[in-house]
Design an enzyme around this catalytic site. Structure first.
Site, mmCIF file in Angstrom:
data_model
loop_
_atom_site.group_PDB
_atom_site.id
_atom_site.type_symbol
_atom_site.label_atom_id
_atom_site.label_comp_id
_atom_site.label_asym_id
_atom_site.label_seq_id
_atom_site.Cartn_x
_atom_site.Cartn_y
_atom_site.Cartn_z
ATOM 1 N N GLU A 1 10.597 -0.077 -8.659
ATOM 2 C CA GLU A 1 9.820 1.160 -8.834
ATOM 3 C C GLU A 1 9.855 1.965 -7.536
ATOM 4 O O GLU A 1 9.941 1.391 -6.463
ATOM 5 C CB GLU A 1 8.385 0.826 -9.243
ATOM 6 C CG GLU A 1 7.625 -0.130 -8.322
ATOM 7 C CD GLU A 1 6.977 0.521 -7.132
ATOM 8 O OE1 GLU A 1 6.879 1.750 -7.133
ATOM 9 O OE2 GLU A 1 6.596 -0.187 -6.192
ATOM 10 N N PHE A 2 9.774 3.287 -7.699
ATOM 11 C CA PHE A 2 9.722 4.169 -6.526
ATOM 12 C C PHE A 2 8.495 5.075 -6.657
ATOM 13 O O PHE A 2 8.602 6.300 -6.586
ATOM 14 C CB PHE A 2 10.998 5.003 -6.419
ATOM 15 C CG PHE A 2 12.248 4.176 -6.233
ATOM 16 C CD1 PHE A 2 12.596 3.699 -4.973
ATOM 17 C CD2 PHE A 2 13.048 3.845 -7.315
ATOM 18 C CE1 PHE A 2 13.747 2.927 -4.795
ATOM 19 C CE2 PHE A 2 14.197 3.072 -7.148
ATOM 20 C CZ PHE A 2 14.549 2.608 -5.880
ATOM 21 N N CYS B 1 3.291 -0.396 0.825
ATOM 22 C CA CYS B 1 4.746 -0.545 0.680
ATOM 23 C C CYS B 1 5.513 -0.545 1.991
ATOM 24 O O CYS B 1 6.199 -1.518 2.308
ATOM 25 C CB CYS B 1 5.288 0.547 -0.220
ATOM 26 S SG CYS B 1 4.773 0.330 -1.909
HETATM 27 C C1 UDX Z 1 5.978 4.615 -0.741
HETATM 28 C C2 UDX Z 1 7.297 5.228 -1.261
HETATM 29 O O1 UDX Z 1 7.314 6.629 -1.033
HETATM 30 C C3 UDX Z 1 7.502 4.892 -2.724
HETATM 31 O O2 UDX Z 1 8.741 5.392 -3.153
HETATM 32 C C4 UDX Z 1 7.465 3.374 -2.833
HETATM 33 O O3 UDX Z 1 7.794 2.911 -4.058
HETATM 34 C C5 UDX Z 1 6.121 2.851 -2.349
HETATM 35 O O4 UDX Z 1 5.956 3.243 -0.996
HETATM 36 P P1 UDX Z 1 3.395 5.261 -0.780
HETATM 37 O O5 UDX Z 1 3.195 4.075 0.129
HETATM 38 O O6 UDX Z 1 2.482 5.426 -1.926
HETATM 39 O O7 UDX Z 1 4.882 5.264 -1.388
HETATM 40 O O8 UDX Z 1 3.226 6.557 0.129
HETATM 41 P P2 UDX Z 1 4.106 7.720 0.762
HETATM 42 O O9 UDX Z 1 3.653 9.022 0.220
HETATM 43 O O10 UDX Z 1 5.543 7.428 0.684
HETATM 44 O O11 UDX Z 1 3.620 7.647 2.289
HETATM 45 C C6 UDX Z 1 3.744 6.451 3.048
HETATM 46 C C7 UDX Z 1 3.143 6.609 4.423
HETATM 47 O O12 UDX Z 1 3.945 7.442 5.241
HETATM 48 C C8 UDX Z 1 1.753 7.213 4.471
HETATM 49 O O13 UDX Z 1 0.987 6.458 5.403
HETATM 50 C C9 UDX Z 1 1.962 8.628 4.972
HETATM 51 O O14 UDX Z 1 0.841 9.140 5.664
HETATM 52 C C10 UDX Z 1 3.143 8.414 5.901
HETATM 53 N N1 UDX Z 1 3.949 9.624 6.103
HETATM 54 C C11 UDX Z 1 4.651 10.166 5.056
HETATM 55 C C12 UDX Z 1 4.032 10.203 7.375
HETATM 56 O O15 UDX Z 1 3.401 9.731 8.337
HETATM 57 N N2 UDX Z 1 4.825 11.304 7.531
HETATM 58 C C13 UDX Z 1 5.539 11.864 6.526
HETATM 59 O O16 UDX Z 1 6.246 12.849 6.760
HETATM 60 C C14 UDX Z 1 5.444 11.273 5.237
#
Ligand code: UDX
Length: 447
Positions: free
Chosen positions: A158-159, A270
């Site tokens: 899953e993504f 994740c």
């Molecule tokens: C992630 C993946 O995007 C998803 O595809 C996977 O299946 C599960 O893990 P998620 O953990 O829900 O999803 O959050 P995501 O929106 O990807 O953000 C992850 C982290 O990165 C957050 O802590 C966010 O604050 C941080 N982040 C994201 C940054 O610090 N900078 C960015 O530019 C983007």
């Protein structure tokens, strides 16, 4: 189609609900009877925008069912998703006990003349599909049954991003399916056809490549963020502005605009887990994945990148200082606080004798359950400011983006903001007379 989903956690519930939404009949199985009762009675057990509406509709239309009985749950299903937890073990590798436990049970339940596809939906190390296959065959063999040819094990990672998981599921950028069986390929292609009508691809590959795709994708995104966090640190030292550098860099199509936002580190369930697990998998085959070790190290220190700035501002003494903290969830639109940078900030501040009042639109209950009265909790973002020496921003909730600055000025003791998510324009906030420090940008220094 008739589908079973084993495990009604975050991934399982989103998967089950979204497949029901496209007209399939879905039975979700979980060993937790309290959860199953709640779900059966229309009480949703996770917070995910947009999910509840779909969940209630499909429950009402009798396409979504819940049970604790694995045998009954999978009986009529031709497709069985395994959406079970894979917690990191002490050494960082994913613990497969739940998945292999269910696989062994399936070995006693599958029939030689009733072909089913078993799908690993959880994030699992390379080689897991083979292990699931072996566990099913072995437990069947113990019962005197030869299940060869009666099932296939498919990897279909899953993504889903928390907060937009329904959209990610219904309109995926791509669907990755790892299988070497033509029969399973046909079934999976049919199952996902409604989700890729807009032309995004279903990418078929072997099981091992599909398993690695998931880890590589998340690790790449984590690398992108850590890279930008290091660029931000450099901006501070060289007098450049990371907002400008980010725009300049991100407008190159080869790099892309997304996931270039510097901040106080990535968190969640994740990225930290998957990066760690990929390093562990690499070590197992005697490969030193150097970049990912650096990514983890950068992220650990990034979570506390604001802290020395705060301490410095208060001349090295935080004892008796009181802070308002906006944001506890690891990112907006979720109540998830796993690996949330805000919690690291709370630990660092309280260890130095400071006190904290926090506000988060969704995550306060989870934090209360974890750290209780280590901090106090405010009813809204402005109430958190009462008597505080400074405001710290840890999560970029939309409601924090355009606050009522007059209210902030009249409630905070000092006009001081430490922003871990770069929510405000430095020049605008300087005009309002704030001392403002953020990530990778010149501070607004007010003496
Ligand atoms: C992630 C993946 O995007 C998803 O595809 C996977 O299946 C599960 O893990 P998620 O953990 O829900 O999803 O959050 P995501 O929106 O990807 O953000 C992850 C982290 O990165 C957050 O802590 C966010 O604050 C941080 N982040 C994201 C940054 O610090 N900078 C960015 O530019 C983007």
């Amino acid at each position: 189609m008739k589908i079973a989903v084993v495990g009604t956690g975050y991934v399982g519930l989103v998967t089950g609900t979204c497949f029901a939404e496209t007209g399939n009949t879905v039975t979700c199985v979980d060993i937790d009877s309290t959860k199953v009762n709640k779900l059966t009675n229309g009480e949703i057990t996770i917070y995910e925008p947009g999910l509840e509406k779909l969940f209630l509709r499909n429950l009402k239309e009798d396409r979504l069912h819940f049970t604790t009985d694995l045998a009954a749950g999978i009986k009529d299903a031709s497709i069985i998703f395994l959406a079970l937890p894979t917690p990191p073990g002490e050494d960082g590798s994913a613990d497969l006990k739940y998945i292999l436990g269910v696989a062994s049970q399936l070995g006693t339940l599958l029939k030689t003349d009733d072909y089913k596809v078993i799908i690993d939906k959880s994030t699992v190390p390379v080689g897991t599909a083979e292990k699931v296959n072996a566990a099913i065959l072995e437990s069947a063999k113990k019962a005197g049954v030869n299940l060869t040819g009666a099932f296939d094990v498919v990897s279909n990672p899953e993504f889903l991003r928390e907060g937009v998981a329904v959209d990610d599921f219904m309109k995926p950028d791509r669907v990755v399916i790892g299988t070497s069986s033509e029969k399973a390929k046909k079934l999976m292609g049919d199952l996902y056809a409604p989700f890729v009508r807009q032309g995004n691809p279903v990418i078929f590959m072997d099981e091992r490549s599909a398993e690695l795709t998931k880890y590589a994708a998340n690790s790449f995104l984590a690398t992108k963020i850590s890279f930008m966090n290091e660029v931000a640190r450099l901006c501070e030292l060289l007098g450049a502005d990371v907002d400008m550098v980010r725009r300049g860099v991100g407008s190159d199509d080869r790099i892309g605009k997304r996931f270039l936002f510097p901040g106080i580190g990535y968190g969640g369930s994740c990225f930290p887990k998957d990066v760690q697990a990929l390093v562990k998998s690499s070590n197992e085959v005697k490969y030193d994945f150097k970049i990912l070790n650096a990514v983890m190290e950068v992220n650990e220190t990034q979570k506390l990148h604001l802290f020395p700035k705060i301490k410095n501002y208060f001349k090295g003494d935080l004892k008796g200082k009181h802070f308002a903290l906006w944001g506890l969830a690891f990112k907006p639109n979720t109540d998830d606080i796993r690996e949330a940078p805000a919690l690291y900030m709370i630990d660092a501040l309280t260890a130095e004798g400071a006190t904290v009042t926090a506000f988060d639109p969704e995550a306060m209950n989870n934090v209360k359950k974890t750290i209780g009265d280590k901090i106090t909790y405010a009813e809204n973002q402005y109430a958190a400011l009462q008597g505080a020496d400074a405001l710290i921003i840890a999560t970029e909730w939309n409601e924090f983006r355009t606050p009522d600055f007059l209210k902030i000025v009249s409630t905070l003791k000092n006009k001081t903001i430490f922003d871990g998510r770069n929510l405000f324009e430095v020049s605008a906030i300087r005009e309002l007379g704030f001392h403002y420090e953020s990530i990778g940008r010149a501070p607004s220094i007010i003496k």
